[in-house]
Design a protein around this motif. Structure first.
Motif, PDB file in Angstrom:
ATOM      1  N   VAL A 137       0.943  -0.953  -0.163  1.00  0.00           N
ATOM      2  CA  VAL A 137      -0.013   0.019  -0.052  1.00  0.00           C
ATOM      3  C   VAL A 137       0.711   1.366  -0.048  1.00  0.00           C
ATOM      4  O   VAL A 137       2.113   1.401   0.348  1.00  0.00           O
ATOM      5  CB  VAL A 137      -0.899  -0.093   1.107  1.00  0.00           C
ATOM      6  CG1 VAL A 137      -2.104  -1.061   1.120  1.00  0.00           C
ATOM      7  CG2 VAL A 137      -0.297   0.008   2.721  1.00  0.00           C
ATOM      8  N   LEU A 138       0.430   2.336  -0.435  1.00  0.00           N
ATOM      9  CA  LEU A 138       0.924   3.576  -0.331  1.00  0.00           C
ATOM     10  C   LEU A 138       1.223   4.116   0.975  1.00  0.00           C
ATOM     11  O   LEU A 138       0.207   3.798   1.855  1.00  0.00           O
ATOM     12  CB  LEU A 138       0.225   4.657  -1.439  1.00  0.00           C
ATOM     13  CG  LEU A 138       0.314   4.415  -2.872  1.00  0.00           C
ATOM     14  CD1 LEU A 138      -0.885   5.277  -3.332  1.00  0.00           C
ATOM     15  CD2 LEU A 138       1.412   4.909  -3.291  1.00  0.00           C
ATOM     16  N   ARG A 139       2.306   4.843   1.260  1.00  0.00           N
ATOM     17  CA  ARG A 139       2.448   5.472   2.446  1.00  0.00           C
ATOM     18  C   ARG A 139       2.276   6.995   2.400  1.00  0.00           C
ATOM     19  O   ARG A 139       2.414   7.547   1.158  1.00  0.00           O
ATOM     20  CB  ARG A 139       3.895   5.343   3.146  1.00  0.00           C
ATOM     21  CG  ARG A 139       4.230   3.694   3.215  1.00  0.00           C
ATOM     22  CD  ARG A 139       5.594   3.599   3.939  1.00  0.00           C
ATOM     23  NE  ARG A 139       5.872   2.313   4.306  1.00  0.00           N
ATOM     24  CZ  ARG A 139       5.543   1.500   5.172  1.00  0.00           C
ATOM     25  NH1 ARG A 139       4.876   2.044   6.315  1.00  0.00           N
ATOM     26  NH2 ARG A 139       5.918   0.322   5.225  1.00  0.00           N
ATOM     27  N   GLY A 140       1.634   7.561   3.192  1.00  0.00           N
ATOM     28  CA  GLY A 140       1.278   8.891   3.500  1.00  0.00           C
ATOM     29  C   GLY A 140       0.726   9.555   4.682  1.00  0.00           C
ATOM     30  O   GLY A 140       0.488   8.657   5.593  1.00  0.00           O
ATOM     31  N   LYS A 141       0.311  10.578   4.764  1.00  0.00           N
ATOM     32  CA  LYS A 141      -0.262  11.195   6.036  1.00  0.00           C
ATOM     33  C   LYS A 141      -1.425  11.820   5.807  1.00  0.00           C
ATOM     34  O   LYS A 141      -1.770  12.757   4.808  1.00  0.00           O
ATOM     35  CB  LYS A 141       0.761  12.089   6.537  1.00  0.00           C
ATOM     36  CG  LYS A 141       2.005  11.631   7.032  1.00  0.00           C
ATOM     37  CD  LYS A 141       2.767  12.556   7.982  1.00  0.00           C
ATOM     38  CE  LYS A 141       3.975  11.700   8.383  1.00  0.00           C
ATOM     39  NZ  LYS A 141       4.532  11.972   9.608  1.00  0.00           N
ATOM     40  N   GLU A 201      -1.558  13.027   1.802  1.00  0.00           N
ATOM     41  CA  GLU A 201      -0.345  13.553   1.172  1.00  0.00           C
ATOM     42  C   GLU A 201       0.679  12.396   1.044  1.00  0.00           C
ATOM     43  O   GLU A 201       1.060  11.807   2.310  1.00  0.00           O
ATOM     44  CB  GLU A 201       0.275  14.798   2.012  1.00  0.00           C
ATOM     45  CG  GLU A 201       1.644  15.216   1.104  1.00  0.00           C
ATOM     46  CD  GLU A 201       2.171  16.312   1.885  1.00  0.00           C
ATOM     47  OE1 GLU A 201       3.494  16.510   1.678  1.00  0.00           O
ATOM     48  OE2 GLU A 201       1.560  17.143   2.698  1.00  0.00           O
ATOM     49  N   LEU A 202       0.702  11.769  -0.064  1.00  0.00           N
ATOM     50  CA  LEU A 202       1.616  10.444  -0.399  1.00  0.00           C
ATOM     51  C   LEU A 202       2.949  11.056   0.046  1.00  0.00           C
ATOM     52  O   LEU A 202       3.514  11.974  -0.597  1.00  0.00           O
ATOM     53  CB  LEU A 202       1.296   9.962  -1.738  1.00  0.00           C
ATOM     54  CG  LEU A 202      -0.048   9.558  -1.901  1.00  0.00           C
ATOM     55  CD1 LEU A 202      -0.132   8.898  -3.551  1.00  0.00           C
ATOM     56  CD2 LEU A 202      -0.555   8.413  -1.020  1.00  0.00           C
ATOM     57  N   GLU A 203       3.837   9.984   0.504  1.00  0.00           N
ATOM     58  CA  GLU A 203       5.276  10.140   0.779  1.00  0.00           C
ATOM     59  C   GLU A 203       5.804   9.801  -0.627  1.00  0.00           C
ATOM     60  O   GLU A 203       5.690   8.690  -1.354  1.00  0.00           O
ATOM     61  CB  GLU A 203       5.712   9.112   1.883  1.00  0.00           C
ATOM     62  CG  GLU A 203       5.405   9.511   3.085  1.00  0.00           C
ATOM     63  CD  GLU A 203       5.858   8.336   4.174  1.00  0.00           C
ATOM     64  OE1 GLU A 203       7.023   7.898   3.842  1.00  0.00           O
ATOM     65  OE2 GLU A 203       5.226   7.985   5.073  1.00  0.00           O
ATOM     66  N   GLY A 252      13.337   6.084  -4.875  1.00  0.00           N
ATOM     67  CA  GLY A 252      14.003   4.772  -4.929  1.00  0.00           C
ATOM     68  C   GLY A 252      12.659   3.753  -5.598  1.00  0.00           C
ATOM     69  O   GLY A 252      13.328   2.481  -5.678  1.00  0.00           O
ATOM     70  N   THR A 253      11.725   4.206  -5.920  1.00  0.00           N
ATOM     71  CA  THR A 253      10.729   3.418  -6.619  1.00  0.00           C
ATOM     72  C   THR A 253      10.092   3.872  -8.106  1.00  0.00           C
ATOM     73  O   THR A 253      10.471   4.945  -8.226  1.00  0.00           O
ATOM     74  CB  THR A 253       9.278   3.398  -5.727  1.00  0.00           C
ATOM     75  OG1 THR A 253       8.873   4.631  -5.676  1.00  0.00           O
ATOM     76  CG2 THR A 253       9.548   2.917  -4.350  1.00  0.00           C
ATOM     77  N   GLU A 254       9.833   2.980  -8.689  1.00  0.00           N
ATOM     78  CA  GLU A 254       9.510   3.316 -10.113  1.00  0.00           C
ATOM     79  C   GLU A 254       8.380   4.405 -10.366  1.00  0.00           C
ATOM     80  O   GLU A 254       8.327   5.117 -11.084  1.00  0.00           O
ATOM     81  CB  GLU A 254       9.186   1.910 -10.928  1.00  0.00           C
ATOM     82  CG  GLU A 254       8.774   2.349 -12.327  1.00  0.00           C
ATOM     83  CD  GLU A 254      10.174   2.717 -13.008  1.00  0.00           C
ATOM     84  OE1 GLU A 254      10.195   3.296 -14.019  1.00  0.00           O
ATOM     85  OE2 GLU A 254      11.168   2.191 -12.794  1.00  0.00           O
ATOM     86  N   SER A 255       7.254   4.235  -9.256  1.00  0.00           N
ATOM     87  CA  SER A 255       6.365   5.026  -9.233  1.00  0.00           C
ATOM     88  C   SER A 255       6.584   6.460  -8.527  1.00  0.00           C
ATOM     89  O   SER A 255       5.851   7.256  -8.968  1.00  0.00           O
ATOM     90  CB  SER A 255       5.006   4.357  -8.373  1.00  0.00           C
ATOM     91  OG  SER A 255       5.623   4.302  -7.165  1.00  0.00           O
ATOM     92  N   GLY A 256       7.471   6.508  -7.849  1.00  0.00           N
ATOM     93  CA  GLY A 256       8.031   8.073  -7.314  1.00  0.00           C
ATOM     94  C   GLY A 256       7.526   8.088  -5.879  1.00  0.00           C
ATOM     95  O   GLY A 256       7.589   9.112  -5.248  1.00  0.00           O
ATOM     96  N   TYR A 257       6.697   7.096  -5.418  1.00  0.00           N
ATOM     97  CA  TYR A 257       6.016   7.063  -4.349  1.00  0.00           C
ATOM     98  C   TYR A 257       6.595   5.873  -3.095  1.00  0.00           C
ATOM     99  O   TYR A 257       7.097   4.987  -3.733  1.00  0.00           O
ATOM    100  CB  TYR A 257       4.705   6.840  -4.416  1.00  0.00           C
ATOM    101  CG  TYR A 257       3.914   8.152  -4.932  1.00  0.00           C
ATOM    102  CD1 TYR A 257       3.887   9.363  -4.405  1.00  0.00           C
ATOM    103  CD2 TYR A 257       3.614   8.136  -6.163  1.00  0.00           C
ATOM    104  CE1 TYR A 257       3.589  10.489  -5.030  1.00  0.00           C
ATOM    105  CE2 TYR A 257       3.055   9.030  -7.087  1.00  0.00           C
ATOM    106  CZ  TYR A 257       2.878  10.278  -6.262  1.00  0.00           C
ATOM    107  OH  TYR A 257       2.345  11.374  -7.129  1.00  0.00           O
ATOM    108  N   ALA A 258       6.548   6.318  -1.869  1.00  0.00           N
ATOM    109  CA  ALA A 258       6.791   5.223  -0.955  1.00  0.00           C
ATOM    110  C   ALA A 258       5.647   4.382  -0.667  1.00  0.00           C
ATOM    111  O   ALA A 258       4.454   4.679  -0.593  1.00  0.00           O
ATOM    112  CB  ALA A 258       6.916   5.924   0.443  1.00  0.00           C
ATOM    113  N   TRP A 259       6.018   2.860  -0.653  1.00  0.00           N
ATOM    114  CA  TRP A 259       5.163   1.735  -0.321  1.00  0.00           C
ATOM    115  C   TRP A 259       5.461   1.123   0.736  1.00  0.00           C
ATOM    116  O   TRP A 259       6.425   1.035   1.130  1.00  0.00           O
ATOM    117  CB  TRP A 259       5.274   0.886  -1.742  1.00  0.00           C
ATOM    118  CG  TRP A 259       4.689   1.552  -3.133  1.00  0.00           C
ATOM    119  CD1 TRP A 259       5.284   2.300  -3.509  1.00  0.00           C
ATOM    120  CD2 TRP A 259       3.528   1.417  -3.400  1.00  0.00           C
ATOM    121  NE1 TRP A 259       4.731   2.905  -4.738  1.00  0.00           N
ATOM    122  CE2 TRP A 259       3.215   2.402  -4.437  1.00  0.00           C
ATOM    123  CE3 TRP A 259       2.328   0.700  -3.338  1.00  0.00           C
ATOM    124  CZ2 TRP A 259       2.069   2.384  -5.483  1.00  0.00           C
ATOM    125  CZ3 TRP A 259       0.969   0.929  -4.041  1.00  0.00           C
ATOM    126  CH2 TRP A 259       1.054   1.786  -5.148  1.00  0.00           C
TER     127      TRP A 259
END
Length: 100
Positions: free
Chosen positions: A11-15, A54-56, A60-67
């Motif tokens: 899952v995506l990480r965010g706040k 707000e997604l982190e 380091g990921t292809e998507s550009g987001y923290a998972w």
């Protein structure tokens, strides 16, 4: 539209940045997303409350987001990519978020 299975990619990480105090209608959702079908789909089981997250970001990921997994999906996300997420409340009861 490509989906992102949480069992495979995590899952995506965010706040959470905001939680609306009123439920959204299918028309409000459609206006925000620009898609009437999604407005209807998201209100099938009742009127949801909008939560802004707000997604982190992650270089380091292809998507550009923290998972929650190491890499996430091997493709970039677009604004219409379906994704599954979960919300973890930090030691507070849900009612504490609503009451001042």
């Amino acid at each position: 539209m490509q989906s992102v299975p949480s069992q495979e990619y995590g899952v995506l990480r965010g706040k959470v940045k905001s939680v609306d105090r009123s439920a959204q209608s299918a028309q409000q959702i459609a206006a925000f997303l620009g898609d009437a079908q999604l407005g209807e789909q998201f209100t099938k089981e009742g009127r949801p409350v909008a939560v802004t997250v707000e997604l982190e970001k992650s270089s380091g990921t292809e998507s550009g987001y923290a998972w929650s997994s190491a890499d996430g999906p091997p493709f970039a996300l677009t604004s219409m990519t379906l994704a599954t997420g979960s919300i973890r409340l930090a030691g507070r009861r849900p009612v504490d978020w609503l009451l001042p």
